[in-house]
Structures are given as structure tokens and as C-alpha cells.
Write a protein that holds these residues in place. Structure first.
Motif, PDB file in Angstrom:
ATOM      1  N   LYS A 111      38.781 -74.208  81.385  1.00 45.90           N
ATOM      2  CA  LYS A 111      38.857 -73.230  81.815  1.00 45.90           C
ATOM      3  C   LYS A 111      37.041 -72.378  82.038  1.00 45.90           C
ATOM      4  O   LYS A 111      36.065 -73.180  81.541  1.00 45.90           O
ATOM      5  CB  LYS A 111      38.781 -71.851  80.444  1.00 45.90           C
ATOM      6  N   TYR A 112      37.891 -71.145  82.900  1.00 49.18           N
ATOM      7  CA  TYR A 112      36.791 -70.950  84.614  1.00 49.18           C
ATOM      8  C   TYR A 112      37.007 -69.855  84.508  1.00 49.18           C
ATOM      9  O   TYR A 112      37.989 -68.474  84.177  1.00 49.18           O
ATOM     10  CB  TYR A 112      36.616 -71.852  85.541  1.00 49.18           C
ATOM     11  N   LYS A 113      36.613 -68.521  84.732  1.00 47.62           N
ATOM     12  CA  LYS A 113      36.162 -67.338  85.116  1.00 47.62           C
ATOM     13  C   LYS A 113      35.775 -67.441  86.870  1.00 47.62           C
ATOM     14  O   LYS A 113      35.934 -68.179  87.499  1.00 47.62           O
ATOM     15  CB  LYS A 113      35.372 -65.815  84.328  1.00 47.62           C
ATOM     16  N   GLU A 114      35.117 -65.923  86.844  1.00 44.19           N
ATOM     17  CA  GLU A 114      34.307 -65.987  88.199  1.00 44.19           C
ATOM     18  C   GLU A 114      33.416 -67.077  88.342  1.00 44.19           C
ATOM     19  O   GLU A 114      32.463 -67.591  87.783  1.00 44.19           O
ATOM     20  CB  GLU A 114      33.544 -64.708  88.179  1.00 44.19           C
ATOM     21  N   ARG A 115      32.942 -67.378  89.750  1.00 46.81           N
ATOM     22  CA  ARG A 115      31.932 -67.766  90.426  1.00 46.81           C
ATOM     23  C   ARG A 115      30.904 -67.554  90.686  1.00 46.81           C
ATOM     24  O   ARG A 115      29.767 -68.120  90.339  1.00 46.81           O
ATOM     25  CB  ARG A 115      32.422 -68.927  91.263  1.00 46.81           C
ATOM     26  N   LEU A 237      32.871 -65.244  80.482  1.00 51.09           N
ATOM     27  CA  LEU A 237      33.800 -66.821  80.210  1.00 51.09           C
ATOM     28  C   LEU A 237      33.420 -67.125  77.723  1.00 51.09           C
ATOM     29  O   LEU A 237      34.498 -67.248  77.466  1.00 51.09           O
ATOM     30  CB  LEU A 237      33.932 -67.813  80.315  1.00 51.09           C
ATOM     31  N   THR A 238      32.221 -66.164  77.533  1.00 48.01           N
ATOM     32  CA  THR A 238      31.936 -66.066  75.951  1.00 48.01           C
ATOM     33  C   THR A 238      33.346 -65.595  75.323  1.00 48.01           C
ATOM     34  O   THR A 238      33.655 -66.494  73.870  1.00 48.01           O
ATOM     35  CB  THR A 238      30.520 -65.298  75.415  1.00 48.01           C
ATOM     36  N   LYS A 239      33.842 -64.811  75.573  1.00 53.65           N
ATOM     37  CA  LYS A 239      34.826 -64.028  74.848  1.00 53.65           C
ATOM     38  C   LYS A 239      36.057 -65.180  74.890  1.00 53.65           C
ATOM     39  O   LYS A 239      36.658 -65.655  73.554  1.00 53.65           O
ATOM     40  CB  LYS A 239      35.568 -62.976  75.663  1.00 53.65           C
ATOM     41  N   MET A 379      31.014 -72.574  81.838  1.00 50.47           N
ATOM     42  CA  MET A 379      30.215 -71.693  81.544  1.00 50.47           C
ATOM     43  C   MET A 379      29.194 -71.537  82.847  1.00 50.47           C
ATOM     44  O   MET A 379      27.779 -70.483  82.938  1.00 50.47           O
ATOM     45  CB  MET A 379      29.301 -71.591  79.782  1.00 50.47           C
ATOM     46  N   PHE A 380      28.918 -72.266  83.247  1.00 43.33           N
ATOM     47  CA  PHE A 380      27.621 -72.427  84.211  1.00 43.33           C
ATOM     48  C   PHE A 380      27.897 -73.166  85.919  1.00 43.33           C
ATOM     49  O   PHE A 380      27.284 -73.713  86.477  1.00 43.33           O
ATOM     50  CB  PHE A 380      26.468 -73.965  83.559  1.00 43.33           C
ATOM     51  N   PRO A 381      29.119 -71.729  86.533  1.00 43.44           N
ATOM     52  CA  PRO A 381      29.287 -72.630  87.657  1.00 43.44           C
ATOM     53  C   PRO A 381      28.555 -72.712  88.216  1.00 43.44           C
ATOM     54  O   PRO A 381      27.758 -72.178  88.265  1.00 43.44           O
ATOM     55  CB  PRO A 381      30.235 -71.405  88.192  1.00 43.44           C
ATOM     56  N   ARG A 382      28.459 -73.422  89.471  1.00 41.50           N
ATOM     57  CA  ARG A 382      27.777 -74.452  90.628  1.00 41.50           C
ATOM     58  C   ARG A 382      26.354 -75.321  90.256  1.00 41.50           C
ATOM     59  O   ARG A 382      26.095 -75.535  91.367  1.00 41.50           O
ATOM     60  CB  ARG A 382      26.676 -72.923  91.532  1.00 41.50           C
ATOM     61  N   SER A 383      26.008 -75.342  88.900  1.00 42.74           N
ATOM     62  CA  SER A 383      25.584 -75.823  88.171  1.00 42.74           C
ATOM     63  C   SER A 383      26.336 -77.171  87.812  1.00 42.74           C
ATOM     64  O   SER A 383      27.853 -77.278  88.405  1.00 42.74           O
ATOM     65  CB  SER A 383      24.515 -76.044  87.456  1.00 42.74           C
TER      66      SER A 383
END
Ligand SMILES: C[S@@+](CC[C@H](N)C(=O)[O-])C[C@H]1O[C@@H](n2cnc3c(N)ncnc32)[C@H](O)[C@@H]1O
Length: 395
Positions: A111-115, A237-239, A379-383
Motif C-alpha cells: 500500500k502506498y500514497k504520494e511519493r 498513509l498512517t490513516k 511509509m517512507f518513499p524514496r528510502s
């Protein structure tokens, strides 16, 4: 020397082999043909950097961040977001396969949201320049903007970026970015400007504002947050992560629930409408103070909090039907893991920010619990970090 990248390791580094030794090449992708330079050769492995990429992967993109691979934060800027999510889902599957007897098919779609612009908190360090610390060093990389910090934080970076006497600055916002908290160690010459924008401002441990906390919202729950309290850093993404737990428990009518490593009580309070009674445990005093205030803020009468180490109190609980654990990176200690089995709840929900310790713990719990699903959350895009939520049911 020219090599072909065979696959990626868990940190997103390319892997190839030179003279039967494994060689890690930063900033490369599967099947790329690269000219590399060896940086470091040890007995068992080699570390190298790319000089030129002769054949590029179709998953490669231009890196937008000027501090890519320099500031110690993001190491996956060179791959598409689609590829990044695929990489993380596969990473969790590979770790489960390698370290447990659980089938990797239990890992569901990520699951993911904005990068970009997703972080609600950053810490910058100063030593005549202000920026992030290069990975595993104390060297500071000056930054003027940060692609993963939210836009409000970026405006504050812009305001303070040339300050010379700040030793450390922590900037936090609420998830809607309407409330700002700043803590500074050292000296600032932007005091008036910061006082104008910050709801909470603390300099060298002294509060310059009347308020010491802000209010953050997740779904229909509100949470006080202080400068020192833990709060999930992905504002978008926490919600979704908390809803994953609600969706699992909402029709089960659990009576007694534990929220272990509860932070400011966020998960417990989020679940409180669906269960009879919850007890939250965290060892951080400031978190538990916030948790008790959050309880009042949400008129939540079925939750209590204990300020102690989980391992010190875990043996007092009886007749628990559901246990939610959200430990720090090191995962569960032996005592807690064993007691989880003795307490014998119907279900355990394990929220984890480190798949390796999650795999270790699941493999032990798997003796008496069946792992139903493991859902990765980016929860930590790009990392290279990835959060997961595992659902376990008593066999
Ligand atoms: C990953 S955070 C979980 C926060 C919370 N569940 C949330 O979603 O906001 C881990 C928490 O564990 C707490 N902690 C670390 N070691 C602990 C221990 N041995 N016993 C109790 N709490 C601990 C920390 O204070 C921190 O709040």
C-alpha cells in the motif's frame, strides 16, 4: 571494469559478482550494464560505484533531488515509483522466505500514497552549515529543500537554511500542515519570523510559546503531539495503516485488547470504538502524558495507559483477546515474545518498521499462531525502509 547488475539487495544496491566475490554497486538497477570503480575490497565483499551506465534499465528515471545519495536519506531516487513499490514488496517476500518457514504468498500487495512531500517531521543538524548528516558519518550536507519533507516544512527550511549558529533543529507539522512545532538547539537570528509561524517554539529547552503541543488528526480521532512524542511520520498513509487494523477487528467484538508500544495512544484510541476495553503500554513518559490527554480529547472512556517497559509488565495481563504490538526497530525481546504465547490471545497484530526483526519474531510466534497476512506499507518513499502489518491468529 564492466559488469551486469544481477539483482538488488535489501538496501536497493545493485549486486554483481567479481572473482566470485559479491559486489555492491550503489545507484544501479537490475540488468544494467555499468562501468564501475571499486571503492572498497574486503575478504567477503566488494563495494563499488558506477562510472557510466552503458545499458540503462527502463525503470531508471532522472534524479530530481540535488542531494541524492549524498544526504543519507533517500537511496531510491533513480527508480520509478512503480519499481520502488515492487522492490519493497519483493524485499518483504524475500525476507519472509529466507528467514521464516512462513509462505511468502502471505505477503499482500504493497500500500502506498504520494511519493513526495509526505514527511511531517525532519531534523537538521548544524555546524556552520545546516543540513542532513551523510549516512554513517557526522559530515553535514547543506540542504536548501527536501523532496520528502512536506511543503510547510520546506518553507521553514527556506527561512532558516543560511543560519550559522543552529546546532540542531526539529521541525514537525500536523498532518494537515496547519500546525507547526519547532525545537532549536543553539542560536537563531530568525526568532521573530519563527514566532510568527510556529504554534510551538522551543529554544535550548525553553518554550517561547504558550502552547507546548499541537493537535494532529487521523480519521475521526484527534491527537495532541509534543516535540518529544512519537508520531507516525507519513502524513498521508498512517490513516490507511490504522484502517487496515480496524478492518480486521471491527466485527469481532473483542473484549480485552492490549496496545503494546502504544506511543501517544494513537492506535488504541483509533480502535476504541470497536472493542470493549484497551490497555496501552509505552515506556516514554511524554508519550503517556500525551496518550492520557488524547484519551480525554476523544472522550474515550474504555482505554487506560501504563508507563513502563512492556517486558516489565507483560506478565500481569490475563484474558486478553487481541494484542497489537508496534515495537521499535529491534522488535520484541525474548520475554515479551514468550509471554505473548502464554497470554494466548485469539489474534496478534504486529506493526513493524523492520522486516528482519519482524521475520525473526513471526518465525517464533508461528509455532502457535498462523500468520494470515503481511501487508507492506510504503511509509517512507524514496528510502529503502518499509513498514508492514502482520495479522496472526491462534492455531
Ligand atoms: C514504533 S513506535 C510506536 C508508536 C505508536 N504505536 C504509533 O503508531 O504512533 C514504538 C514505541 O515504543 C516505545 N518503546 C520502545 N521500547 C519500549 C519498551 N521496552 N517498552 C515499552 N515501550 C517501548 C517508544 O517509546 C515508541 O513510542
Amino acid at each position: 571494469m564492466e559488469v551486469r547488475i544481477e539483482r538488488l539487495d535489501h538496501y536497493g544496491r545493485g549486486i554483481t559478482h567479481i572473482n566470485n566475490k559479491i559486489c555492491f554497486v550503489e545507484n544501479t538497477l537490475e540488468n544494467e550494464i555499468c562501468k564501475i570503480k571499486i571503492l572498497n575490497e574486503k575478504n567477503k565483499f566488494i563495494e563499488a560505484k558506477t562510472e557510466t551506465i552503458k545499458e540503462k534499465s527502463s525503470d531508471r528515471i532522472e534524479e530530481e533531488c540535488p542531494y541524492s545519495n549524498i544526504c543519507g536519506g533517500c537511496f531510491l531516487n533513480h527508480m520509478t515509483y512503480k519499481k520502488e513499490n515492487e522492490f519493497k514488496e519483493n524485499k518483504i517476500k524475500n525476507i519472509i522466505e529466507k528467514y521464516t518457514s512462513i509462505s511468502p504468498s502471505k505477503v499482500t500487495k504493497i500500500k502506498y500514497k504520494e511519493r513526495d512531500y509526505y514527511r511531517n517531521k525532519i531534523t537538521l543538524h548544524g555546524n556552520s552549515v545546516l543540513g542532513y548528516k551523510k549516512e554513517k558519518t557526522n559530515e553535514i550536507v547543506k540542504i536548501d529543500k527536501c523532496l520528502i519533507a512536506n511543503k510547510t516544512i520546506n518553507k521553514i527550511i527556506d527561512l532558516i537554511k543560511d543560519e550559522k549558529e543552529i546546532e540542531e533543529i526539529v521541525i514537525k507539522t500536523s498532518n494537515d500542515e496547519n500546525n507547526i512545532m519547532i525545537s532549536i538547539t543553539g542560536k537563531t537570528n530568525k526568532l521573530n519570523e519563527l514566532l510568527e509561524i510556529a504554534n510551538v517554539l522551543r529554544i535550548n529547552n525553553e518554550y517561547k510559546t504558550k502552547e507546548k503541543t499541537i493537535i494532529n488528526q487521523i480519521g475521526n480521532k484527534k491527537y495532541y503531539e509534543g516535540l518529544d512524542s512519537f508520531f507516525q511520520i507519513n502524513k498521508d498513509l498512517t490513516k490507511e495503516l490504522y484502517d487496515e487494523i480496524v478492518n480486521y477487528i471491527k466485527d469481532k467484538k473483542y473484549k480485552n485488547v492490549l496496545d503494546l508500544y502504544c506511543g501517544t495512544g494513537t492506535i488504541g484510541i483509533y480502535l476504541s470504538d470497536y472493542v470493549e476495553k484497551i490497555i496501552g503500554v509505552d515506556n516514554n513518559k511524554s508519550n503517556i502524558e500525551d496518550a492520557n490527554n488524547n484519551k480525554k480529547l476523544n472522550n474515550c472512556n474504555n482505554i487506560e495507559f501504563i508507563c513502563n517497559k512492556v517486558e516489565n509488565v507483560i506478565n500481569i495481563f490475563k484474558d486478553i483477546e487481541l494484542i497489537v504490538v508496534d515495537p521499535p526497530r529491534k522488535g520484541l525481546d525474548d520475554k515479551t515474545r514468550n509471554y505473548l504465547k502464554t497470554i494466548n490471545p485469539k489474534s496478534i497484530i504486529y506493526v513493524s518498521c523492520d522486516p528482519i526483526t519482524l521475520a525473526r519474531d513471526l518465525n517464533i510466534l508461528n509455532e502457535t499462531y498462523e500468520v494470515k497476512t503481511i501487508t507492506p506499507f510504503n511509509m517512507f518513499p524514496r528510502s529503502y525502509h518499509c513498514e508492514s502489518v502482520a495479522v496472526l491468529e491462534r492455531k
